[in-house]
Design a protein around this motif. Structure first.
Motif, PDB file in Angstrom:
ATOM      1  N   LEU A  42     -88.523-156.125 -50.444  1.00 20.28           N
ATOM      2  CA  LEU A  42     -90.103-156.070 -51.185  1.00 20.28           C
ATOM      3  C   LEU A  42     -91.418-156.322 -51.120  1.00 20.28           C
ATOM      4  CD1 LEU A  42     -87.637-158.155 -54.655  1.00 20.28           C
ATOM      5  CD2 LEU A  42     -88.867-156.054 -54.688  1.00 20.28           C
ATOM      6  N   HIS A  43     -90.806-157.739 -49.791  1.00 17.81           N
ATOM      7  CA  HIS A  43     -92.250-157.362 -49.248  1.00 17.81           C
ATOM      8  C   HIS A  43     -92.801-156.202 -48.538  1.00 17.81           C
ATOM      9  CE1 HIS A  43     -94.526-159.549 -45.781  1.00 17.81           C
ATOM     10  NE2 HIS A  43     -94.745-158.646 -45.034  1.00 17.81           N
ATOM     11  N   GLU A  44     -92.480-155.913 -47.898  1.00 16.49           N
ATOM     12  CA  GLU A  44     -92.825-154.474 -47.541  1.00 16.49           C
ATOM     13  C   GLU A  44     -92.846-153.078 -48.416  1.00 16.49           C
ATOM     14  OE1 GLU A  44     -93.004-153.766 -44.332  1.00 16.49           O
ATOM     15  OE2 GLU A  44     -92.162-155.856 -43.353  1.00 16.49           O
ATOM     16  N   ALA A  46     -94.042-153.331 -50.941  1.00 12.94           N
ATOM     17  CA  ALA A  46     -95.610-153.466 -51.127  1.00 12.94           C
ATOM     18  C   ALA A  46     -96.636-153.057 -50.340  1.00 12.94           C
ATOM     19  CB  ALA A  46     -96.043-155.804 -52.018  1.00 12.94           C
ATOM     20  N   HIS A  47     -96.260-153.611 -49.409  1.00 12.30           N
ATOM     21  CA  HIS A  47     -97.185-153.218 -48.587  1.00 12.30           C
ATOM     22  C   HIS A  47     -97.743-151.838 -48.567  1.00 12.30           C
ATOM     23  CE1 HIS A  47     -98.043-156.169 -45.738  1.00 12.30           C
ATOM     24  NE2 HIS A  47     -96.759-156.557 -44.968  1.00 12.30           N
ATOM     25  N   SER A  48     -96.051-150.648 -49.071  1.00  7.90           N
ATOM     26  CA  SER A  48     -95.950-149.240 -48.626  1.00  7.90           C
ATOM     27  C   SER A  48     -97.443-148.562 -50.098  1.00  7.90           C
ATOM     28  CB  SER A  48     -94.855-148.888 -49.173  1.00  7.90           C
ATOM     29  OG  SER A  48     -94.048-149.361 -47.988  1.00  7.90           O
ATOM     30  N   PHE A 140     -95.661-167.243 -42.645  1.00  9.27           N
ATOM     31  CA  PHE A 140     -95.825-166.843 -41.422  1.00  9.27           C
ATOM     32  C   PHE A 140     -96.106-165.615 -41.433  1.00  9.27           C
ATOM     33  CE2 PHE A 140     -92.592-164.244 -38.384  1.00  9.27           C
ATOM     34  CZ  PHE A 140     -92.848-164.695 -37.827  1.00  9.27           C
ATOM     35  N   ASN A 141     -96.247-164.666 -41.807  1.00 14.61           N
ATOM     36  CA  ASN A 141     -97.061-163.722 -41.405  1.00 14.61           C
ATOM     37  C   ASN A 141     -98.020-162.908 -41.971  1.00 14.61           C
ATOM     38  OD1 ASN A 141     -95.144-160.969 -41.326  1.00 14.61           O
ATOM     39  ND2 ASN A 141     -94.329-161.830 -43.480  1.00 14.61           N
ATOM     40  N   LEU A 142     -98.839-164.584 -42.221  1.00 11.61           N
ATOM     41  CA  LEU A 142    -100.688-165.120 -42.584  1.00 11.61           C
ATOM     42  C   LEU A 142    -100.624-165.586 -40.922  1.00 11.61           C
ATOM     43  CD1 LEU A 142    -100.759-165.935 -46.261  1.00 11.61           C
ATOM     44  CD2 LEU A 142    -101.403-163.945 -45.290  1.00 11.61           C
ATOM     45  N   MET A 148     -98.347-159.687 -36.645  1.00 13.59           N
ATOM     46  CA  MET A 148     -98.186-159.987 -38.040  1.00 13.59           C
ATOM     47  C   MET A 148     -98.794-159.564 -38.856  1.00 13.59           C
ATOM     48  SD  MET A 148     -95.976-162.748 -36.150  1.00 13.59           S
ATOM     49  CE  MET A 148     -96.389-164.581 -35.676  1.00 13.59           C
ATOM     50  N   ASP A 149     -98.597-159.960 -39.888  1.00 15.32           N
ATOM     51  CA  ASP A 149    -100.145-159.114 -41.263  1.00 15.32           C
ATOM     52  C   ASP A 149    -100.859-159.485 -40.625  1.00 15.32           C
ATOM     53  OD1 ASP A 149     -97.397-157.784 -42.590  1.00 15.32           O
ATOM     54  OD2 ASP A 149     -97.237-158.845 -44.030  1.00 15.32           O
ATOM     55  N   GLY A 150    -101.405-160.832 -40.673  1.00 17.63           N
ATOM     56  CA  GLY A 150    -102.598-161.470 -40.372  1.00 17.63           C
ATOM     57  C   GLY A 150    -103.227-160.707 -39.055  1.00 17.63           C
TER      58      GLY A 150
END
Ligand SMILES: [Zn+2]
Length: 250
Positions: A42-44, A46-48, A140-142, A148-150
């Protein structure tokens, strides 16, 4: 899914085995592995979705041992669009976490606590664990460090403020590597002195398990992630350097 291929690397099997081993319970292990993979997917997605909405192109979504990645062959053209694209994943995870944790309390059962002589609400453990997993995934991703996305958020935000791609990447990579050194240093210090970063009292149950995974001396996750941040940051910088040099040469 909607014309987007979703692939799972063989190492995802290792993740399932690890979950089974660390939970020590077949049902919980399988449940957590399924929840983790669904949350990453779901996370990926959202990016897509944001990337495609801004005119980017996504080739596929790959699920691997250490998480997932949306394979993006063309980024959205503007820096602020890249910022929103990078924020979409953690935003999705944090929104899911909020909904799941709220749901875990709403669907909890009332139990009588003999110590305080009061009726307490015991949160639904399935929803609570899924909520904590998504909370961990989002936070974690921030962390502002590649991969990481951050890191991507920091780089594109710096570009929004007028820094060139190379300068922005250099700053973002150095910040990430600084975090990696601090993190590895903290772990080494814990390892040598035996003193661990104390887990706050408010963090209990599965949250405490995640805390131990991130900050515990026995957990090799910390040095592993620090190493990964260092290597991926260096590679990202080399890549941007090369493409910048090629652009100048053309
Ligand atoms: Zn992400």
């Amino acid at each position: 899914m909607a014309g987007l291929p979703i692939r799972a690397h063989l190492s995802v099997g290792l993740l399932v085995v690890y979950m089974l081993w660390s939970m020590g319970h077949l049902g919980w292990g399988l449940y957590l592995a399924a929840v983790l993979l669904a949350s990453i997917l779901l996370h990926e997605l959202a990016h897509s979705a944001v990337a495609i909405a801004f005119g980017g192109r996504v080739v596929s979504i790959e699920l691997q041992l250490l998480g997932g990645a949306a394979m993006i062959s063309r980024l959205p053209p503007r820096a602020w669009q890249e910022t929103l694209m990078a924020l979409a994943g953690p935003a999705c995870s944090l929104a899911l976490a909020a909904a799941l944790l709220f749901g875990s309390v709403a669907l909890g059962r009332e139990v009588f606590d003999p110590w305080s002589q009061r009726v307490m609400v015991e949160a639904n453990p399935y929803l609570a664990m899924a909520g904590f997993l998504n909370l961990g995934l989002g936070c974690f991703n921030l962390i502002p460090a590649f991969p990481m996305d951050g890191g991507r958020v920091l780089r594109s935000a710096l570009e929004c403020f007028g820094l060139g791609k190379l300068r922005a990447t250099t700053v973002a990579v150095r910040v990430g590597q600084g975090i990696a050194v601090l993190w590895a240093g903290l772990w080494a210090l814990s390892f040598l002195t035996g003193v661990e970063v104390p887990c706050p009292d408010a963090v209990t149950g599965f949250g405490a398990y995640l805390w131990e995974l991130v900050f515990g001396v026995r957990s090799l996750l910390m040095p592993l992630i620090a190493y990964m941040i260092w290597v991926v940051g260096r590679r990202e910088l080399a890549y941007v350097r090369a493409t910048t040099a090629m652009g100048a040469w053309r």
